[in-house]
Design a protein around this motif. Structure first.
Motif, PDB file in Angstrom:
ATOM      1  N   MET A 260       4.035 -14.191  -3.448  1.00 41.52           N
ATOM      2  CA  MET A 260       3.710 -13.603  -2.137  1.00 41.52           C
ATOM      3  C   MET A 260       2.491 -12.703  -2.295  1.00 41.52           C
ATOM      4  N   ASN A 261       1.591 -12.789  -1.362  1.00 36.14           N
ATOM      5  CA  ASN A 261       0.395 -11.970  -1.374  1.00 36.14           C
ATOM      6  C   ASN A 261       0.599 -10.747  -0.503  1.00 36.14           C
ATOM      7  N   VAL A 262       0.050  -9.650  -0.917  1.00 35.30           N
ATOM      8  CA  VAL A 262       0.177  -8.406  -0.174  1.00 35.30           C
ATOM      9  C   VAL A 262      -1.193  -7.988   0.309  1.00 35.30           C
ATOM     10  N   ARG A 263      -1.313  -7.690   1.594  1.00 28.48           N
ATOM     11  CA  ARG A 263      -2.590  -7.286   2.170  1.00 28.48           C
ATOM     12  C   ARG A 263      -2.810  -5.796   1.951  1.00 28.48           C
ATOM     13  N   LEU A 264      -4.030  -5.411   1.572  1.00 31.38           N
ATOM     14  CA  LEU A 264      -4.341  -4.008   1.295  1.00 31.38           C
ATOM     15  C   LEU A 264      -4.358  -3.193   2.563  1.00 31.38           C
ATOM     16  N   CYS A 265      -3.979  -1.934   2.480  1.00 34.28           N
ATOM     17  CA  CYS A 265      -3.979  -1.034   3.628  1.00 34.28           C
ATOM     18  C   CYS A 265      -5.370  -0.562   3.972  1.00 34.28           C
ATOM     19  N   LYS A 266      -5.461   0.213   5.020  1.00 32.34           N
ATOM     20  CA  LYS A 266      -6.723   0.840   5.398  1.00 32.34           C
ATOM     21  C   LYS A 266      -6.999   2.035   4.489  1.00 32.34           C
ATOM     22  N   LEU A 267      -8.294   2.313   4.267  1.00 32.67           N
ATOM     23  CA  LEU A 267      -8.695   3.478   3.483  1.00 32.67           C
ATOM     24  C   LEU A 267      -9.300   4.503   4.418  1.00 32.67           C
ATOM     25  N   LYS A 268      -8.620   5.628   4.592  1.00 36.52           N
ATOM     26  CA  LYS A 268      -9.144   6.690   5.449  1.00 36.52           C
ATOM     27  C   LYS A 268      -9.836   7.738   4.586  1.00 36.52           C
ATOM     28  N   ILE A 269     -11.136   7.922   4.796  1.00 34.61           N
ATOM     29  CA  ILE A 269     -11.925   8.806   3.944  1.00 34.61           C
ATOM     30  C   ILE A 269     -11.800  10.233   4.439  1.00 34.61           C
ATOM     31  N   VAL A 270     -11.345  11.129   3.547  1.00 35.62           N
ATOM     32  CA  VAL A 270     -11.238  12.543   3.897  1.00 35.62           C
ATOM     33  C   VAL A 270     -12.530  13.254   3.605  1.00 35.62           C
TER      34      VAL A 270
ATOM     35  N   GLU B 244       6.019  -1.781   4.974  1.00 40.38           N
ATOM     36  CA  GLU B 244       7.037  -0.873   4.450  1.00 40.38           C
ATOM     37  C   GLU B 244       7.349  -1.147   2.985  1.00 40.38           C
ATOM     38  N   ASP B 245       7.104  -2.355   2.495  1.00 39.27           N
ATOM     39  CA  ASP B 245       7.470  -2.678   1.113  1.00 39.27           C
ATOM     40  C   ASP B 245       6.388  -2.333   0.105  1.00 39.27           C
ATOM     41  N   ILE B 246       5.248  -1.796   0.546  1.00 41.81           N
ATOM     42  CA  ILE B 246       4.209  -1.376  -0.391  1.00 41.81           C
ATOM     43  C   ILE B 246       4.609  -0.031  -0.986  1.00 41.81           C
ATOM     44  N   ILE B 247       4.716   0.017  -2.316  1.00 40.40           N
ATOM     45  CA  ILE B 247       5.204   1.222  -2.988  1.00 40.40           C
ATOM     46  C   ILE B 247       4.159   1.871  -3.876  1.00 40.40           C
ATOM     47  N   GLN B 248       3.090   1.191  -4.187  1.00 40.80           N
ATOM     48  CA  GLN B 248       2.138   1.712  -5.158  1.00 40.80           C
ATOM     49  C   GLN B 248       0.792   1.018  -5.000  1.00 40.80           C
ATOM     50  N   TYR B 249      -0.240   1.619  -5.626  1.00 37.73           N
ATOM     51  CA  TYR B 249      -1.575   1.028  -5.651  1.00 37.73           C
ATOM     52  C   TYR B 249      -2.117   1.067  -7.075  1.00 37.73           C
ATOM     53  N   GLU B 250      -2.822  -0.004  -7.433  1.00 38.22           N
ATOM     54  CA  GLU B 250      -3.532  -0.061  -8.698  1.00 38.22           C
ATOM     55  C   GLU B 250      -5.025   0.107  -8.428  1.00 38.22           C
TER      56      GLU B 250
ATOM     57  N   TYR C 137     -18.255   1.775 -10.500  1.00 38.05           N
ATOM     58  CA  TYR C 137     -17.593   0.943  -9.504  1.00 38.05           C
ATOM     59  C   TYR C 137     -16.074   1.089  -9.609  1.00 38.05           C
ATOM     60  N   PHE C 138     -15.377   0.782  -8.523  1.00 39.67           N
ATOM     61  CA  PHE C 138     -13.919   0.723  -8.575  1.00 39.67           C
ATOM     62  C   PHE C 138     -13.425  -0.247  -7.510  1.00 39.67           C
ATOM     63  N   ARG C 139     -12.160  -0.720  -7.702  1.00 40.55           N
ATOM     64  CA  ARG C 139     -11.517  -1.578  -6.721  1.00 40.55           C
ATOM     65  C   ARG C 139     -10.027  -1.247  -6.669  1.00 40.55           C
ATOM     66  N   ILE C 140      -9.364  -1.712  -5.611  1.00 42.26           N
ATOM     67  CA  ILE C 140      -7.979  -1.328  -5.350  1.00 42.26           C
ATOM     68  C   ILE C 140      -7.179  -2.561  -4.950  1.00 42.26           C
ATOM     69  N   ARG C 141      -5.881  -2.564  -5.322  1.00 44.75           N
ATOM     70  CA  ARG C 141      -4.966  -3.564  -4.774  1.00 44.75           C
ATOM     71  C   ARG C 141      -3.588  -2.934  -4.590  1.00 44.75           C
ATOM     72  N   ALA C 142      -2.852  -3.467  -3.643  1.00 41.34           N
ATOM     73  CA  ALA C 142      -1.522  -2.945  -3.325  1.00 41.34           C
ATOM     74  C   ALA C 142      -0.458  -3.617  -4.188  1.00 41.34           C
ATOM     75  N   VAL C 143       0.602  -2.848  -4.448  1.00 40.99           N
ATOM     76  CA  VAL C 143       1.748  -3.354  -5.207  1.00 40.99           C
ATOM     77  C   VAL C 143       2.986  -3.152  -4.348  1.00 40.99           C
ATOM     78  N   ALA C 144       3.728  -4.240  -4.092  1.00 36.42           N
ATOM     79  CA  ALA C 144       4.938  -4.164  -3.280  1.00 36.42           C
ATOM     80  C   ALA C 144       6.168  -4.146  -4.177  1.00 36.42           C
TER      81      ALA C 144
END
Length: 308
Positions: free
Chosen positions: A1-11, A38-44, A78-85
């Motif tokens: 199953m693929n998990v779609r990344l959330c939005k990034l809100k810049i502070v 709701e099942d996303i618990i972490q980010y790499e 550089y950096f990149r992000i992915r969600a972990v469910a």
């Protein structure tokens, strides 16, 4: 199953701090990771020194959803992000973000657009009497055809210092004679535009005007003018635009067909009365340097052998 990344809100966009050791300088980026499931618990998060990812091993960081302070060690750009469910199901990596530009609105780049907006024969230079050149439009319309911008574009322009206007049509009409100064800029759907282009040119759609007369006033009756073979034909042609290109003439003898056009010159008068053995019609037409041709002027010549 693929998990779609959330939005990034810049502070905050980018700030600097010291971290990891006294000799190592890092950059700190603050933003918020907001799950859209709701099942996303972490980010790499992966930190890279270059965008050539096959040539190095990244520095990896784990983060929980919510506010995050990401410290970027010196040398990592550089950096990149992915969600972990739940059940360690991982989504797709994002694109590589550049540290120095992260959170900043990208500046639209100036993209070159072909300076000549039309085919090379639409605006032609014509030399003036003083040796300079002026551009003349050879049609009633200019078509702007950018070569490095997509088909979705708009043109902001004004003519002769008038009001600025915007159009999505690449066609601009110039139906009237006169001098023109066209200023325009082409912008695509992303806001990328070329620099301002300025063209100064003239429009000449009016053909020349010729007057035919004889060197000596002919003897006239109510319906007929009488001239001798020694009375020269004078042709005066004027053009207020691009100038006279040539004066041409053609003739048709009684019972014959119309000849091809010939160039009128000083020698033409000597041959005029011998081109046909009998009666003939002469047609004279001037043409300017843009190819505008006047409606031919005609004279009917009838030979007579009567003497007083």
């Amino acid at each position: 199953m693929n998990v779609r990344l959330c939005k990034l809100k810049i502070v905050c966009l980018l700030c600097f701090s010291f971290g990891f050791s006294n000799s190592l300088i890092s950059k700190q980026i603050q933003f918020t990771l907001v799950p859209d499931r709701e099942d996303i618990i972490q980010y790499e998060l992966e930190l890279w020194k270059s965008d050539q990812m096959d040539s190095e091993i990244p520095f990896r960081v784990l983060s929980n959803p919510g506010p995050i302070n990401l410290f970027i060690p010196d040398g990592y750009e550089y950096f990149r992000i992915r969600a972990v469910a739940k059940r360690k199901v991982r989504g797709y990596w994002t694109e590589l973000y550049e540290v120095n530009s992260f959170g900043k609105k990208p500046k639209a780049r100036e993209t070159a657009v072909a300076k000549v907006p039309v085919k090379t024969d639409v605006l032609v230079p014509i030399q003036t009497k003083d040796g300079n050149s002026e551009l003349f439009l050879t049609s009633k319309q200019i078509t702007i055809v950018p070569t490095t911008i997509t088909k979705q574009f708009k043109v902001r322009y004004r003519v002769n210092g008038g009001i600025w206007q915007t159009t999505q049509s690449p066609h601009m009409d110039f139906p009237k004679d006169g001098n023109y100064r066209l200023e325009y800029k082409v912008t695509n759907e992303l806001g990328v535009s070329d620099g301002m282009q300025i063209w100064e040119f003239k429009v000449d759609q009016t053909p020349p005007e010729s007057k035919l007369s004889f060197q000596n006033p002919p003897f006239s009756t109510k319906q007929t003018n009488f001239v001798s073979p020694n009375n020269r034909l004078v042709i005066q042609s004027k053009d207020l635009g691009s100038g006279i290109g040539s004066i041409r003439y053609r003739y048709v003898c009684d019972g014959g067909s119309l000849s091809e056009y010939l160039i009128w010159n000083e020698e033409s008068n000597k041959e005029l009365y011998s081109i046909c053995p009998g009666n003939f019609r002469l047609e004279v037409s001037a043409i300017d340097r843009l190819g505008n041709e006047e409606i031919p002027k005609t004279i009917d010549f009838k030979r007579t052998s009567k003497v007083p």
